[in-house]
Write a protein that holds these residues in place. Structure first.
Motif, mmCIF file in Angstrom:
data_model
loop_
_atom_site.group_PDB
_atom_site.id
_atom_site.type_symbol
_atom_site.label_atom_id
_atom_site.label_comp_id
_atom_site.label_asym_id
_atom_site.label_seq_id
_atom_site.Cartn_x
_atom_site.Cartn_y
_atom_site.Cartn_z
ATOM 1 N N ASN A 84 0.827 -1.209 0.000
ATOM 2 C CA ASN A 84 0.000 0.000 0.000
ATOM 3 C C ASN A 84 0.865 1.264 0.000
ATOM 4 O OD1 ASN A 84 -2.281 -1.653 0.229
ATOM 5 N ND2 ASN A 84 -2.304 -1.528 2.460
ATOM 6 N N GLU A 85 1.871 1.269 0.861
ATOM 7 C CA GLU A 85 2.732 2.450 0.953
ATOM 8 C C GLU A 85 3.510 2.667 -0.342
ATOM 9 O OE1 GLU A 85 6.006 4.563 3.898
ATOM 10 O OE2 GLU A 85 5.425 2.468 4.251
ATOM 11 N N GLU A 86 4.038 1.587 -0.906
ATOM 12 C CA GLU A 86 4.765 1.703 -2.176
ATOM 13 C C GLU A 86 3.845 2.193 -3.292
ATOM 14 O OE1 GLU A 86 8.149 -1.790 -1.679
ATOM 15 O OE2 GLU A 86 6.075 -2.351 -2.123
ATOM 16 N N ALA A 87 2.596 1.746 -3.263
ATOM 17 C CA ALA A 87 1.622 2.215 -4.262
ATOM 18 C C ALA A 87 1.431 3.720 -4.147
ATOM 19 C CB ALA A 87 0.294 1.490 -4.083
ATOM 20 N N GLY A 88 1.272 4.194 -2.926
ATOM 21 C CA GLY A 88 1.091 5.629 -2.708
ATOM 22 C C GLY A 88 2.280 6.441 -3.195
ATOM 23 N N LEU A 89 3.483 5.960 -2.895
ATOM 24 C CA LEU A 89 4.694 6.673 -3.301
ATOM 25 C C LEU A 89 4.834 6.703 -4.822
ATOM 26 C CD1 LEU A 89 7.141 5.279 -0.605
ATOM 27 C CD2 LEU A 89 6.369 7.652 -0.818
ATOM 28 N N ALA A 90 4.553 5.563 -5.479
ATOM 29 C CA ALA A 90 4.638 5.513 -6.942
ATOM 30 C C ALA A 90 3.569 6.398 -7.576
ATOM 31 C CB ALA A 90 4.508 4.075 -7.429
ATOM 32 N N LEU A 91 2.353 6.345 -7.047
ATOM 33 C CA LEU A 91 1.277 7.168 -7.589
ATOM 34 C C LEU A 91 1.602 8.654 -7.463
ATOM 35 C CD1 LEU A 91 -1.815 5.147 -6.352
ATOM 36 C CD2 LEU A 91 -1.382 5.794 -8.736
ATOM 37 N N ALA A 92 2.235 9.039 -6.371
ATOM 38 C CA ALA A 92 2.597 10.446 -6.188
ATOM 39 C C ALA A 92 3.500 10.945 -7.312
ATOM 40 C CB ALA A 92 3.285 10.635 -4.834
ATOM 41 N N ASP A 93 4.277 10.041 -7.888
ATOM 42 C CA ASP A 93 5.187 10.410 -8.976
ATOM 43 C C ASP A 93 4.522 10.438 -10.344
ATOM 44 O OD1 ASP A 93 7.334 10.701 -7.253
ATOM 45 O OD2 ASP A 93 8.087 8.667 -7.581
ATOM 46 N N VAL A 94 3.361 9.788 -10.488
ATOM 47 C CA VAL A 94 2.765 9.670 -11.836
ATOM 48 C C VAL A 94 1.423 10.384 -11.993
ATOM 49 C CG1 VAL A 94 3.952 7.503 -12.318
ATOM 50 C CG2 VAL A 94 1.650 7.424 -11.316
ATOM 51 N N ILE A 95 0.786 10.751 -10.888
ATOM 52 C CA ILE A 95 -0.465 11.509 -10.990
ATOM 53 C C ILE A 95 -0.182 12.844 -11.663
ATOM 54 C CG2 ILE A 95 -2.181 12.790 -9.632
ATOM 55 C CD1 ILE A 95 -2.048 10.468 -7.591
ATOM 56 N N GLY A 96 -1.025 13.192 -12.628
ATOM 57 C CA GLY A 96 -0.839 14.451 -13.354
ATOM 58 C C GLY A 96 -2.097 15.290 -13.351
ATOM 59 N N ASP A 97 -2.054 16.385 -14.101
ATOM 60 C CA ASP A 97 -3.176 17.322 -14.136
ATOM 61 C C ASP A 97 -4.452 16.686 -14.657
ATOM 62 O OD1 ASP A 97 -1.487 19.281 -13.209
ATOM 63 O OD2 ASP A 97 -1.049 20.113 -15.194
ATOM 64 N N ARG A 98 -4.313 15.673 -15.528
ATOM 65 C CA ARG A 98 -5.526 15.087 -16.106
ATOM 66 C C ARG A 98 -6.031 13.874 -15.333
ATOM 67 N NH1 ARG A 98 -2.955 13.179 -21.877
ATOM 68 N NH2 ARG A 98 -3.667 11.024 -21.704
ATOM 69 N N THR A 99 -5.311 13.425 -14.319
ATOM 70 C CA THR A 99 -5.725 12.240 -13.546
ATOM 71 C C THR A 99 -7.011 12.525 -12.781
ATOM 72 O OG1 THR A 99 -3.405 11.575 -13.302
ATOM 73 C CG2 THR A 99 -5.020 10.569 -11.812
ATOM 74 N N LYS A 100 -8.002 11.652 -12.962
ATOM 75 C CA LYS A 100 -9.305 11.831 -12.316
ATOM 76 C C LYS A 100 -9.714 10.626 -11.456
ATOM 77 C CE LYS A 100 -10.339 15.846 -14.180
ATOM 78 N NZ LYS A 100 -8.985 16.134 -14.667
ATOM 79 N N GLN A 101 -9.286 9.421 -11.865
ATOM 80 C CA GLN A 101 -9.738 8.214 -11.167
ATOM 81 C C GLN A 101 -8.564 7.270 -10.926
ATOM 82 O OE1 GLN A 101 -13.457 6.542 -13.122
ATOM 83 N NE2 GLN A 101 -12.910 8.086 -14.635
ATOM 84 N N ILE A 102 -8.504 6.722 -9.703
ATOM 85 C CA ILE A 102 -7.491 5.724 -9.363
ATOM 86 C C ILE A 102 -8.199 4.550 -8.694
ATOM 87 C CG2 ILE A 102 -5.422 5.207 -8.010
ATOM 88 C CD1 ILE A 102 -4.832 8.267 -8.086
ATOM 89 N N TYR A 103 -8.028 3.364 -9.275
ATOM 90 C CA TYR A 103 -8.624 2.148 -8.736
ATOM 91 C C TYR A 103 -7.506 1.316 -8.095
ATOM 92 C CZ TYR A 103 -12.944 3.145 -11.245
ATOM 93 O OH TYR A 103 -14.114 3.720 -11.685
#
Length: 264
Positions: free
Chosen positions: A196-215
């Motif tokens: 879970n923590e690694e997912a959060g850290l990786a997502l923080a690096d790839v979420i961008g201005d157009r990101t709306k949904q994360i499953y």
């Protein structure tokens, strides 16, 4: 002109992901029985006979359990890379040669009106790969079953409109759980699954201005809980200055129930 999708099932007991555009209907993995898959399709008002192709990520049983049955019953074209074809040949049984296609790792293939990009991941399979779907300026990234998220992967998936992203385990639950140490070591390794923590850290690096949904996907039934995954990922993202619920939302997936058909 739209792209729609559903996580039909996600978890250690079986995985299947459905995506459609105005001209194409694709299934990624068929890790449940044919009957279960038909029931999951019915939940979103679709049927496997409507599919145009079936894409494979890797040969583990929770991704290919119903592949052979589905391919034969509905005469579906099946796409996988050469190493995966060799690794799963026995498990899926006979599939007519005219239904077997090679989708190389690191390639882009066009299915009707959608471009599908494959990329490699770090997992204990022959040549595991996942997919990014590009359609009319929209981007959906599908990533589970990886021991870590490399800079190369981040570059491939960054700023997707939608992420279906592994959040497999809570490290504390896994370490204290009933699994033998050999299995724990495999899950925690670079060819296992991300926490879970690694997912959060990786997502923080790839979420961008157009990101709306994360499953959040591929949750372990023994070493995770939906609430815990959501809470941990939310905390990590907010520590990185990304407010969940402001620009984007987090969604659960389930091993037995399909997510509602959603728009990208």
């Amino acid at each position: 002109m739209t792209m729609r999708f559903s996580v039909l099932a996600s978890g250690s007991t079986g995985n299947a992901f459905y995506i459609e555009t105005d001209r194409q209907r694709l299934l990624v993995d068929a890790g449940l029985s044919g009957k279960q898959l038909e029931e999951l399709f019915a939940e979103i008002g679709r049927h496997p006979k409507q599919l145009d192709a079936l894409l494979v990520t890797h040969e583990h049983s929770d991704h290919i359990k119903g592949l052979g049955v589905l391919a034969r019953k509905y005469r579906l074209p099946v796409y996988a890379n050469e190493k995966t074809w060799r690794a799963m040949e026995q498990a899926v049984g006979d599939i007519p040669p005219e239904q077997k296609f090679v989708f190389p790792l690191g390639a882009v293939r066009t299915f009707g009106d959608v471009d599908v990009e494959s990329f490699g991941v770090s997992h204990d399979a022959a040549e595991p790969m996942f997919y990014v779907f590009h359609y009319e300026g929209k981007k959906l990234a599908l990533l589970t079953d990886t021991g870590y998220v490399s800079e190369r992967i981040k570059k491939t998936i960054e700023n997707a409109d939608v992420f279906v992203f592994e959040s497999n385990h809570d490290v504390g639950m896994l370490r204290m759980g009933r699994y033998p140490w050999s299995v724990k070591r495999r899950i925690l390794s670079d060819v296992g699954h991300i926490s879970n923590e690694e997912a959060g850290l990786a997502l923080a690096d790839v979420i961008g201005d157009r990101t709306k949904q994360i499953y959040l996907a591929h949750l372990s039934q023994d070493n995770n809980m939906k609430e815990l995954a959501r809470m941990t990922v939310t905390q990590v993202l907010e520590q990185k200055g990304l407010a969940v619920g402001a620009r984007f939302r987090l969604y659960d997936t389930d091993p037995r129930r399909a997510t509602a058909l959603a728009y990208v």
